[in-house]
Design a protein around this motif. Structure first.
Motif, PDB file in Angstrom:
ATOM      1  N   GLY A 101      56.134  53.895  69.609  1.00 53.33           N
ATOM      2  CA  GLY A 101      55.318  54.672  69.904  1.00 53.33           C
ATOM      3  C   GLY A 101      53.794  53.684  70.067  1.00 53.33           C
ATOM      4  O   GLY A 101      54.275  53.199  70.242  1.00 53.33           O
ATOM      5  N   ALA A 102      52.863  55.413  69.833  1.00 51.36           N
ATOM      6  CA  ALA A 102      51.287  54.556  69.941  1.00 51.36           C
ATOM      7  C   ALA A 102      50.992  53.289  68.678  1.00 51.36           C
ATOM      8  O   ALA A 102      50.184  52.783  69.236  1.00 51.36           O
ATOM      9  N   ALA A 103      52.181  53.387  67.842  1.00 50.53           N
ATOM     10  CA  ALA A 103      51.591  51.848  66.651  1.00 50.53           C
ATOM     11  C   ALA A 103      52.432  50.928  67.104  1.00 50.53           C
ATOM     12  O   ALA A 103      52.440  50.459  65.857  1.00 50.53           O
ATOM     13  N   HIS A 104      53.119  51.002  68.145  1.00 47.03           N
ATOM     14  CA  HIS A 104      54.307  49.680  68.706  1.00 47.03           C
ATOM     15  C   HIS A 104      52.936  48.199  68.377  1.00 47.03           C
ATOM     16  O   HIS A 104      52.443  48.734  69.187  1.00 47.03           O
ATOM     17  N   GLY A 105      53.932  47.486  67.835  1.00 46.96           N
ATOM     18  CA  GLY A 105      52.857  46.394  67.484  1.00 46.96           C
ATOM     19  C   GLY A 105      51.935  46.468  66.803  1.00 46.96           C
ATOM     20  O   GLY A 105      51.411  45.071  67.066  1.00 46.96           O
ATOM     21  N   LEU A 106      51.647  47.461  65.776  1.00 48.22           N
ATOM     22  CA  LEU A 106      49.838  47.757  65.152  1.00 48.22           C
ATOM     23  C   LEU A 106      50.392  47.476  63.818  1.00 48.22           C
ATOM     24  O   LEU A 106      51.637  48.347  63.500  1.00 48.22           O
ATOM     25  N   ASP A 107      49.707  46.785  62.959  1.00 48.66           N
ATOM     26  CA  ASP A 107      50.054  45.818  61.361  1.00 48.66           C
ATOM     27  C   ASP A 107      49.173  47.010  60.564  1.00 48.66           C
ATOM     28  O   ASP A 107      49.206  47.038  59.284  1.00 48.66           O
ATOM     29  N   HIS A 108      48.029  47.713  61.241  1.00 50.70           N
ATOM     30  CA  HIS A 108      47.143  48.522  60.426  1.00 50.70           C
ATOM     31  C   HIS A 108      46.705  49.488  60.897  1.00 50.70           C
ATOM     32  O   HIS A 108      46.573  50.065  62.028  1.00 50.70           O
ATOM     33  N   ALA A 109      48.114  51.288  60.963  1.00 50.50           N
ATOM     34  CA  ALA A 109      47.242  52.123  61.053  1.00 50.50           C
ATOM     35  C   ALA A 109      47.857  53.093  60.185  1.00 50.50           C
ATOM     36  O   ALA A 109      48.971  53.518  59.819  1.00 50.50           O
ATOM     37  N   VAL A 110      47.334  54.140  61.016  1.00 44.80           N
ATOM     38  CA  VAL A 110      47.687  55.427  59.751  1.00 44.80           C
ATOM     39  C   VAL A 110      48.768  56.545  60.751  1.00 44.80           C
ATOM     40  O   VAL A 110      47.547  57.127  62.467  1.00 44.80           O
ATOM     41  N   ARG A 160      39.321  66.437  61.591  1.00 41.26           N
ATOM     42  CA  ARG A 160      37.903  65.127  61.303  1.00 41.26           C
ATOM     43  C   ARG A 160      37.672  64.669  60.017  1.00 41.26           C
ATOM     44  O   ARG A 160      37.424  64.054  59.323  1.00 41.26           O
ATOM     45  N   TRP A 161      37.593  65.614  58.955  1.00 41.89           N
ATOM     46  CA  TRP A 161      37.303  64.860  57.555  1.00 41.89           C
ATOM     47  C   TRP A 161      38.388  63.878  57.262  1.00 41.89           C
ATOM     48  O   TRP A 161      38.566  63.006  56.526  1.00 41.89           O
ATOM     49  N   GLY A 162      39.713  64.857  57.771  1.00 40.36           N
ATOM     50  CA  GLY A 162      40.727  63.720  57.427  1.00 40.36           C
ATOM     51  C   GLY A 162      40.739  62.582  57.695  1.00 40.36           C
ATOM     52  O   GLY A 162      41.663  61.220  57.065  1.00 40.36           O
ATOM     53  N   VAL A 163      40.591  62.753  59.410  1.00 41.30           N
ATOM     54  CA  VAL A 163      40.523  60.933  59.982  1.00 41.30           C
ATOM     55  C   VAL A 163      39.556  60.423  59.198  1.00 41.30           C
ATOM     56  O   VAL A 163      39.624  59.231  59.294  1.00 41.30           O
ATOM     57  N   GLN A 164      38.649  60.925  58.875  1.00 45.10           N
ATOM     58  CA  GLN A 164      37.068  60.112  58.859  1.00 45.10           C
ATOM     59  C   GLN A 164      37.184  59.275  57.327  1.00 45.10           C
ATOM     60  O   GLN A 164      37.026  58.248  56.667  1.00 45.10           O
ATOM     61  N   LEU A 165      38.006  60.446  56.123  1.00 44.94           N
ATOM     62  CA  LEU A 165      38.999  59.508  54.937  1.00 44.94           C
ATOM     63  C   LEU A 165      39.672  58.587  54.949  1.00 44.94           C
ATOM     64  O   LEU A 165      39.619  57.335  54.509  1.00 44.94           O
ATOM     65  N   ILE A 166      40.312  58.615  55.549  1.00 43.80           N
ATOM     66  CA  ILE A 166      41.652  57.493  55.799  1.00 43.80           C
ATOM     67  C   ILE A 166      41.074  56.004  56.598  1.00 43.80           C
ATOM     68  O   ILE A 166      41.236  54.705  56.152  1.00 43.80           O
ATOM     69  N   GLU A 167      39.807  56.622  57.638  1.00 43.88           N
ATOM     70  CA  GLU A 167      39.017  55.668  58.274  1.00 43.88           C
ATOM     71  C   GLU A 167      38.411  55.093  57.097  1.00 43.88           C
ATOM     72  O   GLU A 167      38.832  53.360  57.453  1.00 43.88           O
ATOM     73  N   ASN A 168      37.922  55.211  56.553  1.00 47.75           N
ATOM     74  CA  ASN A 168      37.238  54.591  55.223  1.00 47.75           C
ATOM     75  C   ASN A 168      38.018  54.122  54.549  1.00 47.75           C
ATOM     76  O   ASN A 168      38.348  53.271  53.493  1.00 47.75           O
ATOM     77  N   LEU A 169      38.983  54.512  53.904  1.00 50.55           N
ATOM     78  CA  LEU A 169      39.801  54.202  52.713  1.00 50.55           C
ATOM     79  C   LEU A 169      40.924  52.995  53.360  1.00 50.55           C
ATOM     80  O   LEU A 169      40.622  51.783  52.844  1.00 50.55           O
TER      81      LEU A 169
END
Length: 405
Positions: A214-223, A316-325
């Protein structure tokens, strides 16, 4: 005789572990790139040409890679590209949800070869385990007909279900599958199938599916945010799935995000599909549930629009928290909900809240819609044994008898 004092330490590496890790590195390079020559593998992996040649010879002997027709580039000697052999390994995945169980089988490159589903009876695992085992047996039989190599090349069974695991939850809590979470599922499946069995939560399984195909194919850092009956996040950190100390990493559905006034209920009580079903007065066990939600989403009725707006605000708040963490390369929203509803939600989440992910050198969107398919959890569960057996991971270079690749 005194007891041996436990000593805290990391396990050291050894030559055997390093060799296993290098084999996994070669396999991943071929998975990500399709075909590569020995020289290309050496350049990409920074292994010596001799080391690559030895590993490729071993993998070819083991039936995991195959040489393709030689290719001539310019005036030099022709090079031989190699690819993974799809029938080199197989895995079976099992999803257990509140009203349904699904099972499917994949090969080494993640292609689905067989699938089946069944309704789960009420009464928890005492009534449902036989249904689950029968379903796995059906998929296993279908896989045997699809590939004559599946029996000897089966690497394991991956199971996935909603978490969290290990908590003292009540059977009366509709947000938990308490009886299944307390049931010794891994042991029951291992005894019933004779396979090596692993268990993870459904959001972790979705992250594996996104990384495999899927969309995270080949990525080392994805949530991967999984929007299902509840909400969870699968964490791909440094190229590996991070599960946490008790297998419950990423349970963001239990977080108290962006409380509206005195409303401090968990995120998944407001922004999950269960919250939508409650708002629309729909039965989660209805066999026609998906088509009904699809029709209501297409019509953009008032109740659907209201849920989308409120859920988008919370997420939106969930994504923002995930990105900062976690500083991921991207956040992927995966769901078994109808595609029309999923697109409405992702669109409504824009613009995202400011975070450290707002970088001028970004190559990927901060948020993207991933796989939209009710079979995604089962796909990720089936891919987990493949990943555990063949993907590079830190444990492969340690003195761990569980690692074979």
């Amino acid at each position: 005789m005194s007891e041996i004092r436990p000593i805290r330490a990391k396990s050291g590496t050894n030559q055997e572990g390093a060799s296993a890790h290098n084999r996994r590195v070669i396999i991943e390079a071929l998975r990500l790139n399709g075909t590569l020559s020995r020289a290309e593998l050496s350049r990409a992996t920074q292994l010596t040409k001799q080391a690559v040649s030895n590993i490729v010879d071993e993998l070819e002997h083991d039936g995991l890679v195959a040489a393709q027709e030689a290719v001539r580039n310019g005036r030099g000697q022709p090079s031989t590209p190699y690819r993974l052999v799809p029938d080199g390994a197989f895995g079976i995945g099992l999803q257990i949800d509140r009203h349904v169980t699904r099972a499917l089988a994949v090969n080494l490159v993640g292609s689905v070869l067989a699938r089946a589903e069944a309704n789960l009876p009420s009464g928890g695992p005492d009534a449902g385990i036989e249904v689950v085992l029968e379903l796995v047996g059906r998929v296993r039989d279908a896989l045997g007909k699809a590939s004559r190599h599946s029996l000897e090349r089966m690497v394991g069974l991956g199971a996935a279900m909603p978490g969290p695991f290990g908590l003292d939850t009540s059977d009366d809590d509709p947000w938990m599958m308490a009886s299944w979470q307390k049931f010794p599922l891994v042991d029951a499946l291992a005894v019933g199938t004779g396979l090596s069995v692993s268990l993870q939560n459904d959001s972790a399984a979705c992250a594996i599916a996104e990384r495999m195909v899927g969309a995270a194919h080949g990525l080392d850092h994805a949530v991967c945010i999984y929007l299902g009956y509840g909400i969870g996040a699968g964490l791909i950190l440094n190229g590996e799935l991070y599960s946490g100390g008790n297998g419950n990493a990423g349970e963001i559905g239990m977080a108290l995000l962006a409380p509206r006034g005195a409303d401090r209920t968990p995120l998944e009580h407001r922004a999950s599909l269960a919250a939508l079903y409650q708002r629309l007065n729909l039965d989660p066990g209805d066999p026609q549930l998906s088509s009904k939600v699809e029709a209501l989403a297409a019509a953009k009725g008032e109740n659907v629009r209201a849920w989308v707006e409120e859920a988008a605000e919370d997420l939106r708040w969930g994504v923002q928290l995930i990105e900062n963490l976690f500083d991921p390369q991207t956040v992927v929203l995966t769901t078994g909900a109808p595609a029309t509803l999923a697109r409405l939600l992702v669109e409504a989440m824009q613009p995202l809240l400011p975070s450290l992910a707002e970088r001028p050198d970004r190559r990927l969107p901060r948020l993207q819609l991933g796989i939209v398919d009710p079979w995604t959890v089962a796909l990720g569960a089936a891919s987990e044994p493949i990943s555990r057996a063949f993907d590079p991971r830190f444990s492969a270079i340690l003195k761990s008898p569980a690692v074979k690749a």
